[in-house]
Design an enzyme around this catalytic site. Sequence first.
Site, PDB file in Angstrom:
ATOM      1  N   GLY A  20       0.820  -1.214   0.000  1.00 44.42           N
ATOM      2  CA  GLY A  20       0.000   0.000   0.000  1.00 44.42           C
ATOM      3  C   GLY A  20       0.856   1.267   0.000  1.00 44.42           C
ATOM      4  O   GLY A  20       0.465   2.297  -0.548  1.00 44.42           O
ATOM      5  N   ASN A  21       2.064   1.166   0.577  1.00 47.11           N
ATOM      6  CA  ASN A  21       2.925   2.350   0.684  1.00 47.11           C
ATOM      7  C   ASN A  21       3.551   2.743  -0.655  1.00 47.11           C
ATOM      8  O   ASN A  21       4.180   3.788  -0.760  1.00 47.11           O
ATOM      9  CB  ASN A  21       4.004   2.112   1.725  1.00 47.11           C
ATOM     10  CG  ASN A  21       4.772   0.849   1.441  1.00 47.11           C
ATOM     11  OD1 ASN A  21       4.221  -0.244   1.545  1.00 47.11           O
ATOM     12  ND2 ASN A  21       5.993   0.999   1.010  1.00 47.11           N
ATOM     13  N   LYS A 138     -10.467  -9.562   9.970  1.00 46.58           N
ATOM     14  CA  LYS A 138      -9.758  -8.460   9.318  1.00 46.58           C
ATOM     15  C   LYS A 138     -10.538  -7.152   9.475  1.00 46.58           C
ATOM     16  O   LYS A 138     -11.612  -6.985   8.872  1.00 46.58           O
ATOM     17  CB  LYS A 138      -9.593  -8.827   7.840  1.00 46.58           C
ATOM     18  CG  LYS A 138      -9.017  -7.753   6.997  1.00 46.58           C
ATOM     19  CD  LYS A 138      -7.551  -7.949   6.745  1.00 46.58           C
ATOM     20  CE  LYS A 138      -7.006  -6.780   5.970  1.00 46.58           C
ATOM     21  NZ  LYS A 138      -5.625  -6.505   6.252  1.00 46.58           N
ATOM     22  N   LYS A 217      -3.263  -9.716  -0.118  1.00 45.87           N
ATOM     23  CA  LYS A 217      -2.666  -9.566  -1.460  1.00 45.87           C
ATOM     24  C   LYS A 217      -1.363 -10.353  -1.611  1.00 45.87           C
ATOM     25  O   LYS A 217      -1.015 -10.766  -2.707  1.00 45.87           O
ATOM     26  CB  LYS A 217      -2.476  -8.103  -1.838  1.00 45.87           C
ATOM     27  CG  LYS A 217      -1.347  -7.384  -1.117  1.00 45.87           C
ATOM     28  CD  LYS A 217      -0.224  -7.018  -2.028  1.00 45.87           C
ATOM     29  CE  LYS A 217       0.868  -6.215  -1.355  1.00 45.87           C
ATOM     30  NZ  LYS A 217       1.280  -6.485  -0.019  1.00 45.87           N
ATOM     31  N   LYS A 279       3.653 -12.001   4.319  1.00 46.53           N
ATOM     32  CA  LYS A 279       4.706 -11.903   3.289  1.00 46.53           C
ATOM     33  C   LYS A 279       5.621 -13.125   3.378  1.00 46.53           C
ATOM     34  O   LYS A 279       5.955 -13.734   2.358  1.00 46.53           O
ATOM     35  CB  LYS A 279       5.539 -10.631   3.458  1.00 46.53           C
ATOM     36  CG  LYS A 279       4.692  -9.382   3.311  1.00 46.53           C
ATOM     37  CD  LYS A 279       5.526  -8.128   3.328  1.00 46.53           C
ATOM     38  CE  LYS A 279       4.643  -6.916   3.535  1.00 46.53           C
ATOM     39  NZ  LYS A 279       3.468  -6.846   2.665  1.00 46.53           N
TER      40      LYS A 279
END
Length: 320
Positions: A20-21, A138, A217, A279
């Site tokens: 997102g960053n 979430k 994601k 991740k």
Amino acid sequence: MPKSKPVPGKPETLLVALGGNALIRKGQEGTIREQFENLVVPIRQIARLSRTHRIVITHGNGPQVGNLLLQQECCSQVPRLPLEILVAQTQGQIGYMIESTLDNELMKLGLDGKRFFVTLLSYVVVDEKDPAFQNPSKPIGPVFSREEALGLPYATVRTPAGYRRVVASPKPVTIVEKREIRMLVDMGFIVISCGGGGIPVVKESRTFHGVDAVIDKDLASAKLCEEIGVDVFVIATDVEGAALWYGTPRQRFLSRLNPEEARKYLQAGEFPPGSMGPKVEAAIQFLDSGGKRAVITSIRHIEDAVAGKAGTQLTRGDSA
Ligand code: ADP
Ligand code: MG
């Protein structure tokens, strides 16, 4: 579908998952101008990499989908849109921003008319029996007071900031458009897909319908890597890589990690859920499915990470 086998002389396929960053940095308001400016950092590097690699780009959508959810609450004159539609909207808006930035950067490299790109809406199938549906975890969208939360038509959860809507985060089962994506990559297109983890759908015989859920994601990207046969999976975020004792004076970024060590550190709680955890999990899944190399890196060092010179490099058999 059959996995692609390495062919001598054939360019490697990279999948770059943008956090997102890449669009909104911590502390920024998140104006469109800021988002376009921020995107130049990863996209310039991706444009250069397209000279030597085939490329797929996936991206997060947290702040963008959060803003759209807030807009649903602000306006009572039009019907509220379900989450799956909002995810589809963010795939369009962010896809457009990535495309136009990529267009500029390719042009500066003299690659306009030589590299082609396309954004593809993508559905990601989830299992309606996924335990995540029984235990939505979430938090998404705006923060409400307790009184406001009581009047809302959906479940909320108490977070340190206040009450927020809570949805399930089921595991991705398959990317519906995997064949189309593979074909486009084989034809040389840079493909932007699986934004925000994909539009979550469940399968009912031969049709799909959307569900209120958010797919991680990083996990959706790992699934896409597996299904289209990606060689190198780059997870680009706002830190240099995965660290031990993160946020403490002993913090140490890892330059190499193998799946066994990664699992051990995950279990020990070094990589928390909702941030570094998915991740590392996604990287492990990628290697388990036959991928060559995954790297978790800063958005500023994507090229160095692809060259093996930055980030946390995950391969089978390497050690920290
Ligand atoms: P993205 O938008 O790229 O998915 P996230 O915020 O979900 O980014 O995950 C990256 C964040 O993970 C970093 O900003 C960092 O604060 C946090 N983090 C938590 N644990 C670790 C760790 N062990 N090593 C590195 N970063 C960590
Ligand atoms: Mg994240």
